[in-house]
Scaffold this motif. Structure first.
Motif, PDB file in Angstrom:
ATOM      1  N   LYS A  14       0.827  -1.207   0.000  1.00  0.00           N
ATOM      2  CA  LYS A  14       0.000   0.000   0.000  1.00  0.00           C
ATOM      3  C   LYS A  14       0.864   1.260   0.000  1.00  0.00           C
ATOM      4  CE  LYS A  14      -2.085  -0.104   3.876  1.00  0.00           C
ATOM      5  NZ  LYS A  14      -2.100  -1.228   4.757  1.00  0.00           N
ATOM      6  N   GLY A  65       4.481 -10.208   5.021  1.00  0.00           N
ATOM      7  CA  GLY A  65       4.914 -10.221   6.417  1.00  0.00           C
ATOM      8  C   GLY A  65       3.824 -10.850   7.277  1.00  0.00           C
ATOM      9  N   ASP A  73       1.879  -9.772   9.547  1.00  0.00           N
ATOM     10  CA  ASP A  73       0.606  -9.075   9.793  1.00  0.00           C
ATOM     11  C   ASP A  73      -0.452  -9.366   8.727  1.00  0.00           C
ATOM     12  OD1 ASP A  73       2.001  -7.708   7.834  1.00  0.00           O
ATOM     13  OD2 ASP A  73       1.367  -5.727   8.495  1.00  0.00           O
ATOM     14  N   ILE A  88       9.219  -7.103  12.062  1.00  0.00           N
ATOM     15  CA  ILE A  88      10.230  -6.197  12.613  1.00  0.00           C
ATOM     16  C   ILE A  88       9.505  -5.224  13.539  1.00  0.00           C
ATOM     17  CG2 ILE A  88      11.955  -4.430  12.022  1.00  0.00           C
ATOM     18  CD1 ILE A  88      12.702  -7.263  11.053  1.00  0.00           C
ATOM     19  N   MET A 140       7.037  -2.334  13.662  1.00  0.00           N
ATOM     20  CA  MET A 140       7.597  -1.137  13.036  1.00  0.00           C
ATOM     21  C   MET A 140       6.648  -0.700  11.922  1.00  0.00           C
ATOM     22  SD  MET A 140      11.201  -0.459  11.007  1.00  0.00           S
ATOM     23  CE  MET A 140      12.309  -0.524  12.398  1.00  0.00           C
ATOM     24  N   LYS A 178       5.129   2.676   9.402  1.00  0.00           N
ATOM     25  CA  LYS A 178       5.323   4.026   8.886  1.00  0.00           C
ATOM     26  C   LYS A 178       4.297   5.011   9.421  1.00  0.00           C
ATOM     27  CE  LYS A 178       3.303   1.801   4.952  1.00  0.00           C
ATOM     28  NZ  LYS A 178       3.575   1.081   3.760  1.00  0.00           N
TER      29      LYS A 178
HETATM   30  P1  AMP Z   1       1.975  -2.372   4.019  1.00  0.00           P
HETATM   31  O1  AMP Z   1       2.994  -1.327   4.141  1.00  0.00           O
HETATM   32  O2  AMP Z   1       1.066  -2.452   5.207  1.00  0.00           O
HETATM   33  O3  AMP Z   1       1.255  -2.348   2.701  1.00  0.00           O
HETATM   34  O4  AMP Z   1       2.785  -3.735   4.043  1.00  0.00           O
HETATM   35  C1  AMP Z   1       3.482  -4.195   2.925  1.00  0.00           C
HETATM   36  C2  AMP Z   1       4.195  -5.476   3.242  1.00  0.00           C
HETATM   37  O5  AMP Z   1       5.216  -5.243   4.221  1.00  0.00           O
HETATM   38  C3  AMP Z   1       3.286  -6.567   3.811  1.00  0.00           C
HETATM   39  O6  AMP Z   1       3.689  -7.813   3.284  1.00  0.00           O
HETATM   40  C4  AMP Z   1       3.575  -6.505   5.286  1.00  0.00           C
HETATM   41  O7  AMP Z   1       3.332  -7.736   5.912  1.00  0.00           O
HETATM   42  C5  AMP Z   1       5.057  -6.131   5.322  1.00  0.00           C
HETATM   43  N1  AMP Z   1       5.414  -5.410   6.562  1.00  0.00           N
HETATM   44  C6  AMP Z   1       4.936  -4.213   6.973  1.00  0.00           C
HETATM   45  N2  AMP Z   1       5.464  -3.859   8.166  1.00  0.00           N
HETATM   46  C7  AMP Z   1       6.300  -4.871   8.528  1.00  0.00           C
HETATM   47  C8  AMP Z   1       7.153  -5.117   9.675  1.00  0.00           C
HETATM   48  N3  AMP Z   1       7.254  -4.244  10.677  1.00  0.00           N
HETATM   49  N4  AMP Z   1       7.870  -6.265   9.694  1.00  0.00           N
HETATM   50  C9  AMP Z   1       7.789  -7.154   8.677  1.00  0.00           C
HETATM   51  N5  AMP Z   1       7.013  -6.993   7.592  1.00  0.00           N
HETATM   52  C10 AMP Z   1       6.269  -5.860   7.495  1.00  0.00           C
END
Ligand code: AMP
Ligand code: TRP
Length: 331
Positions: free
Chosen positions: A9, A148, A150, A187, A197, A199
């Motif tokens: 995203k 990840g 989540d 992470i 972690m 954003k």
């Molecule tokens: P998003 O930024 O929510 O669209 O996440 C994009 C991808 O990054 C997804 O596969 C998440 O599972 C992974 N992701 C986001 N934050 C983390 C984190 N802190 N540790 C590991 N993977 C992450």
């Protein structure tokens, strides 16, 4: 040919968590699975489930596409595209909304967390998000989805929805399998290692972005929360902060955690953090240099055009058949 698919995203800046949990895994899989096709997209339709500033959303979408490439994706073997440029995601998303239950959506922890934080102005699309995510995946009959930790629950729901559809209408969608990394799938925040972690955190010392300069990276690692035990070992229960730093080190270098603990068992936290800072600087600075070249290039635009055309072709055919199966339209 088997297909691997994933998306990110474009909300907030990409973090080291996104890189280690998702992007890096994707690149690794691409090197390993030479007989697979790789679909990768920027999930901009997912981003607008919460308010976005239009100019920033557009910029971030391109940033993510460029960053994926800078991280070492094979251009020839990646179908890179932007979700909103393919109408069928939303079309299938709606159909899947009609194949998922309120109770299932209500159980999604990501929704519960976000709804709790936001409290008011929760959009309907934030709630139905997993149906669109399921559509993103099964529209292309993806076999594997690297994400990840989540996203595990969303992937499980995707499998439920796909199977439910297949049971009622007859076999039609591939039921995908998640691929979740052993190390680096979650992470944690550098200031509060109980939280992922992310954003969207207010305290920017808690996360490292993919765009942080060398000095900022070193400073953030240096000020990461640890404990008063003063001994380097991997104990996520009692030394959560340190365990997170060891995980980052291991994931960034592709080494075993044990091996790293062994190397640093007689070192101070300070020395360990200094080294980890350098590891991350050496990881991110070259990626940033590549990103700076790619973001301005015509090649990025050309790749996104090509990705859109190939994905669109598949999506169009799949949806024509899908509607026919359901009994929508005249034939
Ligand atoms: P998003 O930024 O929510 O669209 O996440 C994009 C991808 O990054 C997804 O596969 C998440 O599972 C992974 N992701 C986001 N934050 C983390 C984190 N802190 N540790 C590991 N993977 C992450
Ligand atoms: N929901 C994912 C996230 O928040 C992003 C995403 C959307 C995705 N569609 C997807 C990931 C399909 C994998 C496959 O991180």
């Amino acid at each position: 040919m088997k297909r691997v698919l994933s998306g990110i995203k474009p909300t907030g800046t990409l973090t080291l968590g996104n890189y280690l949990g998702a992007i890096k895994q994707f690149v690794k899989l691409q090197r390993k699975m030479t007989d697979c096709e790789f679909y990768l997209f920027v999930a901009d339709m997912h981003a607008i489930t919460t308010r976005q500033v239009p100019s920033e959303l557009r910029k971030r979408s391109l940033d993510i596409a460029a960053m994926y490439l800078a991280c070492g994706l094979d251009k020839e073997r990646t179908i890179l595209f932007i979700q909103s440029e393919i109408n069928e995601h939303v079309e299938l998303g709606y159909i899947l909304q009609s194949n998922v239950y309120m109770g299932e959506l209500e159980r999604m922890t990501q929704f519960k967390d976000k709804a709790q934080k936001q409290e008011t102005s929760i959009t309907a699309s934030l709630f139905t998000y997993p149906a669109l995510m399921a559509a993103d995946i099964i529209l292309y009959d993806a076999d594997y989805v690297p994400v990840g930790d989540d996203q595990k629950q969303h992937l499980e729901l995707t499998r439920t929805i796909a199977s439910r559809f297949n049971n009622y209408y007859g076999d039609f969608f591939t039921v995908p399998e998640p691929i979740i990394p052993e190390v680096g799938a979650r992470i944690m925040d550098l200031q509060n290692p109980e939280k992922k972690m992310s954003k969207s955190e207010e305290n920017d010392k808690g996360y490292i972005t993919m765009f942080d300069d060398a000095e900022t990276i070193r400073r953030k690692i240096r000020s990461a929360v640890t404990d008063s035990e003063g001994v380097i070992r991997f104990d996520p229960q009692n030394q959560q902060g340190l365990a997170n730093l060891l995980t980052i080190y291991a994931s960034a270098t592709d080494r075993d955690i044990e091996d790293i603990v062994n190397q640093y068992k007689d070192s101070s936290y300070k020395d360990f953090k200094e080294d980890l800072g350098e590891v991350i600087v050496n990881l991110l600075v070259p990626i940033q240099e590549k990103y700076n070249e790619i973001i301005k290039s015509q090649e990025l635009q050309d790749l996104l055009d090509r990705g859109r055309d190939i994905a669109s072709d598949y999506a169009f055919k799949k949806m024509r058949k899908c509607k026919k199966k359901i009994g929508l339209g005249r034939k």
